[in-house]
Design an enzyme around this catalytic site. Sequence first.
Site, mmCIF file in Angstrom:
data_model
loop_
_atom_site.group_PDB
_atom_site.id
_atom_site.type_symbol
_atom_site.label_atom_id
_atom_site.label_comp_id
_atom_site.label_asym_id
_atom_site.label_seq_id
_atom_site.Cartn_x
_atom_site.Cartn_y
_atom_site.Cartn_z
ATOM 1 N N CYS A 140 14.779 -31.075 -11.868
ATOM 2 C CA CYS A 140 14.307 -32.306 -12.123
ATOM 3 C C CYS A 140 13.072 -32.663 -13.404
ATOM 4 C CB CYS A 140 12.841 -32.338 -10.982
ATOM 5 S SG CYS A 140 12.883 -31.419 -9.196
ATOM 6 N N ARG A 151 20.439 -35.270 -15.924
ATOM 7 C CA ARG A 151 19.645 -34.287 -14.894
ATOM 8 C C ARG A 151 20.417 -33.843 -13.125
ATOM 9 N NH1 ARG A 151 14.631 -31.212 -16.713
ATOM 10 N NH2 ARG A 151 14.486 -31.623 -18.329
ATOM 11 N N TRP A 206 16.143 -33.331 -7.320
ATOM 12 C CA TRP A 206 16.988 -33.244 -7.011
ATOM 13 C C TRP A 206 16.945 -32.319 -5.593
ATOM 14 C CZ3 TRP A 206 22.763 -33.148 -9.494
ATOM 15 C CH2 TRP A 206 23.511 -32.996 -8.395
ATOM 16 N N ASN A 236 7.971 -29.880 -11.068
ATOM 17 C CA ASN A 236 9.187 -28.874 -11.461
ATOM 18 C C ASN A 236 9.276 -27.326 -11.343
ATOM 19 O OD1 ASN A 236 10.290 -31.576 -11.946
ATOM 20 N ND2 ASN A 236 10.415 -30.586 -14.416
ATOM 21 N N GLY A 237 10.118 -27.171 -10.180
ATOM 22 C CA GLY A 237 10.118 -25.324 -9.486
ATOM 23 C C GLY A 237 10.222 -24.701 -8.127
ATOM 24 N N GLU A 293 31.123 -9.741 -18.184
ATOM 25 C CA GLU A 293 30.188 -10.940 -19.051
ATOM 26 C C GLU A 293 29.395 -10.315 -20.765
ATOM 27 O OE1 GLU A 293 28.745 -14.748 -19.993
ATOM 28 O OE2 GLU A 293 30.895 -14.052 -18.381
ATOM 29 N N LYS A 308 30.602 -11.943 -24.023
ATOM 30 C CA LYS A 308 29.791 -12.542 -24.622
ATOM 31 C C LYS A 308 29.312 -11.969 -26.425
ATOM 32 C CE LYS A 308 27.598 -15.271 -22.089
ATOM 33 N NZ LYS A 308 28.957 -15.966 -21.707
ATOM 34 N N GLU A 358 32.491 -13.186 -28.262
ATOM 35 C CA GLU A 358 32.000 -14.651 -28.650
ATOM 36 C C GLU A 358 31.635 -15.014 -29.720
ATOM 37 O OE1 GLU A 358 32.313 -17.112 -24.377
ATOM 38 O OE2 GLU A 358 30.627 -15.754 -24.264
ATOM 39 N N HIS A 414 41.027 7.588 -17.530
ATOM 40 C CA HIS A 414 41.886 7.168 -17.822
ATOM 41 C C HIS A 414 42.150 6.484 -19.086
ATOM 42 C CE1 HIS A 414 42.773 8.524 -13.592
ATOM 43 N NE2 HIS A 414 40.956 8.360 -13.470
#
Length: 612
Positions: A2, A27, A74, A103-104, A485, A489, A492, A508
Amino acid sequence: MCGIVGAVATQSVVSVLVEGLKRLEYRGYDSCGVAVHSNGALVRARSVSRVAELEREVQSSGLSGFTGISHTRWATHGAPAVRNAHPHISSDPVSPRIALVHNGIIENHDELRGELKARGYTFASQTDTEVIAHLIDHLYDGDLFTAVQTAVKRLQGAYAIAVLCRDEPHRVVGARAGSPMIVGRSSAGNYLASDAMALAGVTDQIIYLEEGDVVDLQLSNVWIANKAGRMMTPLERPVKTVHAHSGAVELGPYRHYMQKEIFEQPRALGDTLQGVETIDASLFGDEADAIFKKVDRILILACGTSYYSGLTAKYWLESIARMPCSVEVASEYRYRDSVPHPNTLVVTISQSGETADTLAALRHAQSLGMEQTLTICNVATSAMVRECKLAYITRAGVEIGVASTKAFTTQLVGLFLLTLALAKLRGSLSADEESRYLKELRHIPTALQAILALEPQVIAWAEEFARKENALFLGRGLHYPIALEGALKLKEISYIHAEAYPAGELKHGPLALVTAEMPVVVVAPNDTLIEKLKSNMQEVRARGGELYVFADGDSHIGGSEGVHLIRMPEHYGVLSPILHVVPLQLLAYHTAVARGTDVDKPRNLAKSVTVE
């Protein structure tokens, strides 16, 4: 996604408001609107068409005014409709006193709606935004700034708002908490916007409002009250010169885009959840109900960070929706012999919607006769959206940093909503569970703010990590993908070799690598596997390993020699992965900064992988 634009100027602001919306069209949106103070009244125009159509409407009507607000929205639940478009108004619909854009997401809107209905207010929309308009109207006693200040103290959740009052021309009041808002200043007037790009060509003098600010825009002056209520002048907030061509990707107060995007996550998740009032298949498209009834298993196709969001969703889909789920690395899937099943829902996940490997995997699945397809994607106009029957568009906004952050957490939200929609359709989600999960989802933006407040502690850890060349990440169950993840990060952007394992796999093989020179990061939520995880941690300590533990406050894990501890503010059950990944993002970011790498553009990597 938004967008908000507001203005108080020496000439009609309608063109500024509409042009600002055009600059925010990237957006994505399904409705738009504008309201201005004109001849002693608030006049608005709203449309579920493009901004260009709204522009033609206001031009043909001769709409004009020196004070106004505008918005792009949206919707994520139900059909977009004019009655749900912003701006929203309060009191008399013929001569409204308050007009507002937002917005929110407001978590306690049901409670406030009940109070306001009891006071005689009627609601014309399905939005939480209309609640704010009525609340401000109820509190108004001759001073709009005071009414807004009082009203926001009642709001729970994330918001950026801009408000007009019929009885106070040449004044716009704004406020923000969890959603961005900036002020633009010029000799011709003062402006509000959710993004500096909206004011490109109008002014390049930008003030970034801080969390909890309430701002009073008048023709010649701007006043700001901070979250403690102290009145400030704009000079107490730094004014930045933002060049028009760079407004869409302005860094604001942040050092790198990745840092900015980490801190935008409360807003991004709030936007992604905006309009989700109940769990319904229609969240994913008009055909979703029929398609969901046909399928009895899930195949997720994705790459990189999106693949890890799919691995997380597998736990949700099988435990909550009770549907078998397999997750495939998209670049591998189409090069092996698999066993297709026509009753499979093929789910692709992609930030850009243009990831070549994932598109190819999708087309391969379709060629095998699996025609029921859905994508979780951040770009509504992308190839992935066009080629799938169903879609859930996340609203992370533009993500510049190559290492994905807010795209990942918004993907998790979309996948959890998919889990709930399938569970509800299959009769494995009770009304009480639906209500509880929705409440927890709405609280996530607020919970994330508390996580982000841990940044200083994470920075201290990063200074240690910056001197290392290897790291090990451990998690169990639902949080094993989050460990994956976190390791991704770190490698990367800092170029530290990092790997992740299920903690039970230590003995193991990976335990052979553990020394005092290899930090071991542990994701330690207080779930059913916490005691098992504690045993795995002891295995590390017994070999002289250094533990860095992100633990829930009630997990009864204490810091000691060789055990470094950061306590998470609260345990969040099955939604815990969305919270636990954020400090891992911060750890990777600050380690990379300490090592002096190019955080936003790490070597050999691209943001959108459009080649195989």
